[in-house]
Design an enzyme around this catalytic site. Sequence first.
Site, PDB file in Angstrom:
ATOM      1  N   ASP A   1     -65.676 -23.199 -51.064  1.00 44.14           N
ATOM      2  CA  ASP A   1     -66.552 -21.984 -50.794  1.00 44.14           C
ATOM      3  C   ASP A   1     -65.706 -20.753 -50.830  1.00 44.14           C
ATOM      4  O   ASP A   1     -65.127 -20.376 -50.042  1.00 44.14           O
ATOM      5  CB  ASP A   1     -67.299 -22.046 -49.434  1.00 44.14           C
ATOM      6  CG  ASP A   1     -68.079 -20.944 -49.190  1.00 44.14           C
ATOM      7  OD1 ASP A   1     -69.470 -21.156 -49.360  1.00 44.14           O
ATOM      8  OD2 ASP A   1     -68.034 -19.823 -48.709  1.00 44.14           O
TER       9      ASP A   1
ATOM     10  N   TYR B   1     -64.380 -12.128 -51.392  1.00 45.50           N
ATOM     11  CA  TYR B   1     -63.013 -12.658 -50.982  1.00 45.50           C
ATOM     12  C   TYR B   1     -61.803 -12.465 -51.609  1.00 45.50           C
ATOM     13  O   TYR B   1     -60.624 -12.642 -51.327  1.00 45.50           O
ATOM     14  CB  TYR B   1     -63.062 -14.160 -50.748  1.00 45.50           C
ATOM     15  CG  TYR B   1     -64.505 -14.819 -49.821  1.00 45.50           C
ATOM     16  CD1 TYR B   1     -64.870 -13.867 -48.938  1.00 45.50           C
ATOM     17  CD2 TYR B   1     -64.742 -16.234 -49.613  1.00 45.50           C
ATOM     18  CE1 TYR B   1     -65.995 -14.253 -48.319  1.00 45.50           C
ATOM     19  CE2 TYR B   1     -65.603 -16.344 -48.955  1.00 45.50           C
ATOM     20  CZ  TYR B   1     -66.443 -15.676 -48.138  1.00 45.50           C
ATOM     21  OH  TYR B   1     -67.382 -16.095 -47.368  1.00 45.50           O
TER      22      TYR B   1
ATOM     23  N   MET C   1     -74.770 -32.107 -53.083  1.00 45.72           N
ATOM     24  CA  MET C   1     -73.779 -30.955 -52.448  1.00 45.72           C
ATOM     25  C   MET C   1     -72.964 -31.834 -51.260  1.00 45.72           C
ATOM     26  O   MET C   1     -73.620 -32.243 -50.630  1.00 45.72           O
ATOM     27  CB  MET C   1     -74.183 -29.759 -51.983  1.00 45.72           C
ATOM     28  CG  MET C   1     -73.366 -28.703 -51.418  1.00 45.72           C
ATOM     29  SD  MET C   1     -74.070 -27.287 -50.768  1.00 45.72           S
ATOM     30  CE  MET C   1     -74.795 -27.856 -49.344  1.00 45.72           C
TER      31      MET C   1
ATOM     32  N   LYS D   1     -70.380 -16.183 -54.427  1.00 45.81           N
ATOM     33  CA  LYS D   1     -71.304 -15.398 -53.786  1.00 45.81           C
ATOM     34  C   LYS D   1     -71.312 -14.165 -54.538  1.00 45.81           C
ATOM     35  O   LYS D   1     -70.113 -13.371 -54.758  1.00 45.81           O
ATOM     36  CB  LYS D   1     -71.317 -15.034 -52.172  1.00 45.81           C
ATOM     37  CG  LYS D   1     -71.185 -16.704 -51.565  1.00 45.81           C
ATOM     38  CD  LYS D   1     -70.927 -16.480 -50.093  1.00 45.81           C
ATOM     39  CE  LYS D   1     -70.402 -17.459 -49.459  1.00 45.81           C
ATOM     40  NZ  LYS D   1     -69.145 -17.843 -49.438  1.00 45.81           N
TER      41      LYS D   1
ATOM     42  N   HIS E   1     -74.721 -13.027 -50.989  1.00 45.87           N
ATOM     43  CA  HIS E   1     -73.993 -12.891 -49.817  1.00 45.87           C
ATOM     44  C   HIS E   1     -74.480 -12.397 -48.542  1.00 45.87           C
ATOM     45  O   HIS E   1     -74.493 -12.704 -47.431  1.00 45.87           O
ATOM     46  CB  HIS E   1     -72.788 -11.925 -50.170  1.00 45.87           C
ATOM     47  CG  HIS E   1     -71.577 -12.284 -49.335  1.00 45.87           C
ATOM     48  ND1 HIS E   1     -70.404 -12.408 -49.679  1.00 45.87           N
ATOM     49  CD2 HIS E   1     -71.284 -12.641 -47.985  1.00 45.87           C
ATOM     50  CE1 HIS E   1     -69.438 -12.643 -49.096  1.00 45.87           C
ATOM     51  NE2 HIS E   1     -69.990 -13.065 -47.763  1.00 45.87           N
TER      52      HIS E   1
END
Length: 301
Positions: A50, A55, A19, A80, A113
Amino acid sequence: MNSTMGKSPTIALNNGVEMPLVGFGVFQIEPKDTTGAVLFAFDAGYRLIDTAAAYHNEREVGQAVAESGLPRSEIFVTTKLWVRDYGYESSLKAFDLCFSKLNLEYVDMVLLHFPIPSDFTNTVGAYKALEKEMKDGRVKAIGVCNFHEKHLEDLIAQTDTVPTVNQVELHPYFSQKKLIQAHQRLGIVTQAWSPLGGVNVYDAATPGKPRFVLEDPIINAIAEKRGKSPAQIVLRWHVQQGISIIPKSAHAERIRQNMDIFNFELISEEMTAIDSLDTGIRAALDPDSITRDTYDIVIEP
Ligand code: A2P
């Protein structure tokens, strides 16, 4: 660390997946601005993006990946699952939705989350749904956000997969040394959200919260001495501890600058001086208080 993705070194997760250490966070970026912002970040050398169901910009992140022309293997996308979707069956459905919005062949990492400490059964159910998605090949790595050490231990005891990452509030005013030690013991990568401490400014959860980290005199003195910006000093402090970071900025020059932290090293006195700024006080809500209704966020199809 000797491999890189874009301009960032990578870190090996506990399942062997690599990552990027530095990523671009799209929290609070409007859907209409997200594709452009992510394409700009790719251009600036970011490869970890991300996002989150909460969101509301997963579609636009996927769009940027499609438009980028970069090989899929050179991009790392995190999303998430949202707390209202926890429980095994509903999390499978929620992931289906993330997957169709992102419109990718696979998702690199999916995180829970938050924990819901008062309903840990459904938190575990959500994680087991992610374990299934990983077995089925639609997800390469799974993990959590905002888990205390106790939540991590409880989750690990009830599932088959140690989380690869725990993404938590972490900045010089809340440096989470004890949690970092727990992560090291358990084989979990620490990932900092609000690495610059912006949460102290934009989140009013804690009255009497400390000032913005980037205005701190100690950080500014180090920045001046090194000819770097205060943000670069803070981000360097993170990566020298092996902490993955997802700084966010709406400004092109800052987005570039936040990746330009691999050509200098803080000496131990500088690291210690920044460590000494810890207040032990988080700006955001304590994850122990989170329920499915704490935030009025619903994930629309
Ligand atoms: P802006 O979007 O106007 O650049 P965090 O990620 O810790 O929450 O911090 C985000 C905040 O820090 C945002 O307000 C962002 O403002 C600001 N910021 C991000 N990068 C930099 C930088 N290199 N220099 C100064 N401020 C920055």
